[in-house]
Design a protein around this motif. Structure first.
Motif, PDB file in Angstrom:
ATOM      1  N   LYS A  42       0.866  -1.171   0.000  1.00  0.00           N
ATOM      2  CA  LYS A  42       0.000   0.000   0.000  1.00  0.00           C
ATOM      3  C   LYS A  42       0.903   1.220   0.000  1.00  0.00           C
ATOM      4  O   LYS A  42       1.718   1.377   0.876  1.00  0.00           O
TER       5      LYS A  42
ATOM      6  N   TYR B 223      -2.738   0.471  -4.472  1.00  0.00           N
ATOM      7  CA  TYR B 223      -2.489  -0.839  -3.895  1.00  0.00           C
ATOM      8  C   TYR B 223      -1.766  -1.696  -4.907  1.00  0.00           C
ATOM      9  O   TYR B 223      -2.165  -1.766  -6.065  1.00  0.00           O
TER      10      TYR B 223
ATOM     11  N   ARG C 164      -1.057  -5.386  -6.012  1.00  0.00           N
ATOM     12  CA  ARG C 164      -1.652  -6.708  -5.862  1.00  0.00           C
ATOM     13  C   ARG C 164      -0.928  -7.696  -6.767  1.00  0.00           C
ATOM     14  O   ARG C 164      -0.348  -7.325  -7.780  1.00  0.00           O
TER      15      ARG C 164
ATOM     16  N   PRO D  69      -8.889  -4.135  -3.723  1.00  0.00           N
ATOM     17  CA  PRO D  69      -8.556  -3.539  -2.426  1.00  0.00           C
ATOM     18  C   PRO D  69      -9.826  -3.295  -1.601  1.00  0.00           C
ATOM     19  O   PRO D  69     -10.922  -3.153  -2.151  1.00  0.00           O
ATOM     20  N   PRO D  70      -9.686  -3.224  -0.280  1.00  0.00           N
ATOM     21  CA  PRO D  70     -10.854  -3.002   0.583  1.00  0.00           C
ATOM     22  C   PRO D  70     -11.619  -1.723   0.231  1.00  0.00           C
ATOM     23  O   PRO D  70     -12.843  -1.713   0.295  1.00  0.00           O
ATOM     24  N   ASP D  71     -10.900  -0.667  -0.145  1.00  0.00           N
ATOM     25  CA  ASP D  71     -11.574   0.591  -0.506  1.00  0.00           C
ATOM     26  C   ASP D  71     -12.533   0.389  -1.671  1.00  0.00           C
ATOM     27  O   ASP D  71     -13.644   0.920  -1.673  1.00  0.00           O
TER      28      ASP D  71
ATOM     29  N   ARG E 105     -13.838  -2.563  -2.713  1.00  0.00           N
ATOM     30  CA  ARG E 105     -14.935  -3.451  -2.309  1.00  0.00           C
ATOM     31  C   ARG E 105     -15.991  -2.683  -1.519  1.00  0.00           C
ATOM     32  O   ARG E 105     -17.191  -2.874  -1.713  1.00  0.00           O
ATOM     33  N   LYS E 106     -15.535  -1.796  -0.630  1.00  0.00           N
ATOM     34  CA  LYS E 106     -16.468  -0.974   0.153  1.00  0.00           C
ATOM     35  C   LYS E 106     -17.258  -0.044  -0.764  1.00  0.00           C
ATOM     36  O   LYS E 106     -18.457   0.127  -0.618  1.00  0.00           O
TER      37      LYS E 106
ATOM     38  N   GLY F   3     -13.755 -11.477  -3.270  1.00  0.00           N
ATOM     39  CA  GLY F   3     -13.390 -10.124  -3.663  1.00  0.00           C
ATOM     40  C   GLY F   3     -12.388 -10.061  -4.798  1.00  0.00           C
ATOM     41  O   GLY F   3     -11.670  -9.084  -4.940  1.00  0.00           O
TER      42      GLY F   3
END
Length: 160
Positions: free
Chosen positions: A23, A35, A37, A48-50, A52-53, A117
Motif C-alpha cells: 500500500k 495498492y 496486488r 482492495p478493501p476501498d 470493495r467498500k 473479492g
C-alpha cells in the motif's frame, strides 16, 4: 521501497523499485492511495478493501472493464459507467459521441467479483495494460485504474 515518479504523476506514469510496499502513496496532488496486488495464473486479482467498500455502498453487482490509455485498464461500477456515457453524450456532438462510445463500448466487458473479492481480467486487458505478476490498483473519482507498476505508459502518439 521508494516511489520513482515519472511524468505528470498520473497513475499510468508511476513505477516502483523492487520490493515496493503493498500500500503506497501515489504522490499525486490528491494524495490518493494505490495498492499493489499479485495476479495469479488465471489473471485474478483481489480488489482492495476501498474498492470493495465502494461497490458495496453503491450496491453494484459487477464492474465494467474498459481499455484505457496505453498501459491502463479502467474499472467502472455499472452506474458510474452509464453516467460517464451520458456525460459524454451531453458534452459532445452526436457524431463525436458515436465515435468515442463505439470505441469504449466495443472494448468493454463485465467483471463480476467472486465471494473472495477477486475479479478476473480477460487476456485482452492483460495484454493491453502489459500486466505481469504484480498490478497497481488506484481509485480515481468514479472509477479505478489498473496498471503495471513497473512500466511507464507510453504517450499516445499523434499523427504527423
Amino acid at each position: 521501497m521508494e516511489l520513482n515518479k515519472r511524468g505528470s504523476g498520473s497513475m499510468c506514469d508511476v513505477s516502483f523499485s523492487t520490493g515496493a510496499m503493498k500500500k503506497i502513496n501515489a504522490a499525486t496532488s490528491e494524495g490518493a492511495v494505490s495498492y499493489k496486488r499479485t495476479m495469479d495464473a488465471d489473471h485474478r486479482i483481489f480488489l482492495p478493501p476501498d474498492i470493495r467498500k465502494w461497490l458495496a455502498e453503491e450496491r453494484e453487482k459487477y464492474l465494467v472493464l474498459v481499455p484505457g490509455p496505453p498501459g491502463c485498464v479502467l474499472l467502472y461500477p455499472d452506474s458510474g459507467w452509464n453516467e460517464m456515457l451520458l456525460h459524454l453524450k451531453s458534452t459532445r456532438s452526436f457524431r463525436a459521441y458515436r465515435v468515442i462510445a463505439r470505441h469504449l463500448i466495443s472494448g468493454s466487458l463485465k467483471a463480476f467479483p467472486d465471494d473472495r473479492g477477486r475479479i478476473t481480467l480477460y487476456a485482452s486487458f492483460v495484454h493491453h495494460a502489459r500486466l505481469r505478476n504484480h498490478v497497481l490498483i488506484r481509485k480515481e473519482g468514479d472509477h479505478a485504474v489498473i496498471s503495471n507498476p513497473n512500466r511507464r505508459a507510453r504517450p499516445v502518439s499523434r499523427g504527423r
